[in-house]
Design a protein around this motif. Structure first.
Motif, PDB file in Angstrom:
ATOM      1  N   LYS A 192     -22.253  28.147   7.807  1.00 29.47           N
ATOM      2  CA  LYS A 192     -22.044  26.978   8.667  1.00 29.47           C
ATOM      3  C   LYS A 192     -23.300  26.128   8.646  1.00 29.47           C
ATOM      4  CE  LYS A 192     -18.001  28.164  10.401  1.00 29.47           C
ATOM      5  NZ  LYS A 192     -16.769  27.502   9.994  1.00 29.47           N
ATOM      6  N   ARG A 193     -23.101  24.826   8.727  1.00 29.29           N
ATOM      7  CA  ARG A 193     -24.221  23.894   8.823  1.00 29.29           C
ATOM      8  C   ARG A 193     -24.221  23.346  10.241  1.00 29.29           C
ATOM      9  NH1 ARG A 193     -24.219  20.085   3.704  1.00 29.29           N
ATOM     10  NH2 ARG A 193     -22.723  18.962   4.971  1.00 29.29           N
ATOM     11  N   VAL A 194     -25.389  23.281  10.837  1.00 30.57           N
ATOM     12  CA  VAL A 194     -25.513  22.869  12.234  1.00 30.57           C
ATOM     13  C   VAL A 194     -26.515  21.725  12.344  1.00 30.57           C
ATOM     14  CG1 VAL A 194     -26.079  23.609  14.580  1.00 30.57           C
ATOM     15  CG2 VAL A 194     -25.041  25.239  12.993  1.00 30.57           C
ATOM     16  N   ALA A 195     -26.119  20.707  13.101  1.00 30.38           N
ATOM     17  CA  ALA A 195     -27.027  19.599  13.411  1.00 30.38           C
ATOM     18  C   ALA A 195     -27.088  19.444  14.930  1.00 30.38           C
ATOM     19  CB  ALA A 195     -26.541  18.312  12.767  1.00 30.38           C
ATOM     20  N   ILE A 196     -28.213  18.946  15.401  1.00 34.10           N
ATOM     21  CA  ILE A 196     -28.456  18.819  16.844  1.00 34.10           C
ATOM     22  C   ILE A 196     -28.798  17.370  17.182  1.00 34.10           C
ATOM     23  CG2 ILE A 196     -29.876  19.606  18.781  1.00 34.10           C
ATOM     24  CD1 ILE A 196     -28.202  21.864  17.477  1.00 34.10           C
ATOM     25  N   ALA A 197     -28.227  16.892  18.295  1.00 33.41           N
ATOM     26  CA  ALA A 197     -28.579  15.579  18.844  1.00 33.41           C
ATOM     27  C   ALA A 197     -29.014  15.794  20.289  1.00 33.41           C
ATOM     28  CB  ALA A 197     -27.386  14.630  18.789  1.00 33.41           C
ATOM     29  N   MET A 198     -30.226  15.345  20.629  1.00 34.60           N
ATOM     30  CA  MET A 198     -30.734  15.568  21.979  1.00 34.60           C
ATOM     31  C   MET A 198     -31.410  14.321  22.537  1.00 34.60           C
ATOM     32  SD  MET A 198     -32.044  19.450  22.277  1.00 34.60           S
ATOM     33  CE  MET A 198     -31.576  19.386  23.991  1.00 34.60           C
ATOM     34  N   SER A 199     -31.302  14.177  23.846  1.00 35.35           N
ATOM     35  CA  SER A 199     -32.014  13.102  24.542  1.00 35.35           C
ATOM     36  C   SER A 199     -32.775  13.701  25.711  1.00 35.35           C
ATOM     37  CB  SER A 199     -31.023  12.043  25.034  1.00 35.35           C
ATOM     38  OG  SER A 199     -30.102  12.618  25.945  1.00 35.35           O
ATOM     39  N   TYR A 200     -33.839  13.011  26.094  1.00 38.39           N
ATOM     40  CA  TYR A 200     -34.678  13.505  27.191  1.00 38.39           C
ATOM     41  C   TYR A 200     -35.299  12.318  27.903  1.00 38.39           C
ATOM     42  CZ  TYR A 200     -37.867  13.008  23.217  1.00 38.39           C
ATOM     43  OH  TYR A 200     -38.533  12.537  22.116  1.00 38.39           O
ATOM     44  N   GLY A 201     -35.698  12.541  29.149  1.00 37.35           N
ATOM     45  CA  GLY A 201     -36.213  11.456  29.977  1.00 37.35           C
ATOM     46  C   GLY A 201     -37.693  11.172  29.796  1.00 37.35           C
ATOM     47  N   ASP A 202     -38.464  12.157  29.451  1.00 39.45           N
ATOM     48  CA  ASP A 202     -39.900  11.967  29.245  1.00 39.45           C
ATOM     49  C   ASP A 202     -40.134  11.199  27.951  1.00 39.45           C
ATOM     50  OD1 ASP A 202     -42.783  12.845  28.439  1.00 39.45           O
ATOM     51  OD2 ASP A 202     -42.563  13.605  30.466  1.00 39.45           O
ATOM     52  N   THR A 203     -41.319  10.714  27.748  1.00 41.38           N
ATOM     53  CA  THR A 203     -41.628  10.010  26.507  1.00 41.38           C
ATOM     54  C   THR A 203     -42.035  10.961  25.387  1.00 41.38           C
ATOM     55  OG1 THR A 203     -43.916   9.715  27.229  1.00 41.38           O
ATOM     56  CG2 THR A 203     -42.368   7.918  27.702  1.00 41.38           C
ATOM     57  N   ASP A 204     -42.186  12.230  25.690  1.00 39.79           N
ATOM     58  CA  ASP A 204     -42.705  13.197  24.724  1.00 39.79           C
ATOM     59  C   ASP A 204     -41.741  14.379  24.579  1.00 39.79           C
ATOM     60  OD1 ASP A 204     -45.440  14.168  23.335  1.00 39.79           O
ATOM     61  OD2 ASP A 204     -44.462  15.853  24.333  1.00 39.79           O
ATOM     62  N   PRO A 205     -41.383  14.768  23.364  1.00 36.29           N
ATOM     63  CA  PRO A 205     -40.459  15.887  23.200  1.00 36.29           C
ATOM     64  C   PRO A 205     -41.044  17.227  23.639  1.00 36.29           C
ATOM     65  CG  PRO A 205     -41.242  15.109  21.059  1.00 36.29           C
ATOM     66  CD  PRO A 205     -41.737  14.141  22.087  1.00 36.29           C
ATOM     67  N   PHE A 206     -42.359  17.342  23.668  1.00 34.05           N
ATOM     68  CA  PHE A 206     -42.974  18.588  24.141  1.00 34.05           C
ATOM     69  C   PHE A 206     -42.976  18.642  25.658  1.00 34.05           C
ATOM     70  CE2 PHE A 206     -44.507  18.382  19.830  1.00 34.05           C
ATOM     71  CZ  PHE A 206     -44.508  19.705  19.426  1.00 34.05           C
ATOM     72  N   ASN A 207     -43.468  17.595  26.304  1.00 38.30           N
ATOM     73  CA  ASN A 207     -43.517  17.582  27.771  1.00 38.30           C
ATOM     74  C   ASN A 207     -42.136  17.661  28.397  1.00 38.30           C
ATOM     75  OD1 ASN A 207     -46.287  17.339  27.694  1.00 38.30           O
ATOM     76  ND2 ASN A 207     -46.294  15.127  27.996  1.00 38.30           N
ATOM     77  N   SER A 208     -41.146  17.088  27.733  1.00 41.09           N
ATOM     78  CA  SER A 208     -39.784  17.045  28.281  1.00 41.09           C
ATOM     79  C   SER A 208     -39.081  18.389  28.204  1.00 41.09           C
ATOM     80  CB  SER A 208     -38.946  16.021  27.518  1.00 41.09           C
ATOM     81  OG  SER A 208     -38.730  16.474  26.193  1.00 41.09           O
ATOM     82  N   GLY A 209     -39.506  19.233  27.292  1.00 43.40           N
ATOM     83  CA  GLY A 209     -38.805  20.492  27.046  1.00 43.40           C
ATOM     84  C   GLY A 209     -37.827  20.413  25.891  1.00 43.40           C
TER      85      GLY A 209
END
Length: 196
Positions: free
Chosen positions: A123-140
């Motif tokens: 299986k091939r898997v792709a992910i789409a994510m959004s977050y409220g912080d400006t940083d993907p690390f700080n946001s989780g």
């Protein structure tokens, strides 16, 4: 094995409680690209579906199991997961990880092994994510992406792409032209039969 004439089947799992939320908007970009490249795309909207938490009963792991023992709407999702070549999972970041709707879905995928011999393999898997912080690390966001990577690597599925970005108001992410183009390009990539 698919021939050149067969369309790739893609299942998009939308798990934001907001139908016009940012992760769903990114997923719609992926869908647009995939369909433009000839893929057969189906999507499910998890929020509001009757999906219970895993009971840890292990009925699905017993010899000659008929699948998950919980009689809920996840039963309608299992055949789609087995049938499709590619899964796209779209989730917002909630409290430094994937949404609760996504986690319920992921936990219940444990039962897939009862439906066919390692349905995750290939299986091939792709992910789409959004977050409220400006940083993907700080946001989780990075925590969630790592969870997906670890889970799918463990079961032999291949992570083939991710799109993620920052936005607050529903649909705001659509104004990020570069990110939306990357989502569409990922959809086109998922629709191809070549290895990625």
């Amino acid at each position: 094995m698919k021939t050149e004439d067969e369309a790739r089947k893609i299942l998009v799992v939308l798990s934001s409680p907001r139908k016009k939320g940012n992760s769903n908007t990114l997923a719609n970009g992926i869908i647009k690209g995939a369909e433009s490249a000839g893929a057969d795309v189906d999507s499910i909207y998890l929020h509001g579906m009757d999906i219970s938490p895993c009971n840890a009963c292990y009925a699905c792991q017993k010899k000659d199991s008929k699948g998950c023992a919980i009689d809920d709407e996840m039963q309608t999702i299992y055949p789609k997961l087995v049938e499709c070549d590619t899964w796209v999972i779209a989730s917002p970041v909630y409290w430094f990880n994937m949404s609760a709707q996504t986690k319920l879905f992921m936990d219940r995928c444990f039962a897939l092994l009862a439906y066919t011999d390692n349905p995750f393999a290939g299986k091939r898997v792709a992910i789409a994510m959004s977050y409220g912080d400006t940083d993907p690390f700080n946001s989780g966001c990075i925590n969630a992406l790592r969870s997906f990577q670890d889970a799918f690597n463990y079961v032999g599925a291949k992570m083939v792409g991710m799109v993620y970005g920052s936005a607050e108001a529903p649909g705001e992410i659509e104004s990020n032209d570069d990110l939306m183009q990357r989502a569409e390009n990922l959809g086109k990539k998922l629709a191809t039969l070549q290895s990625v």
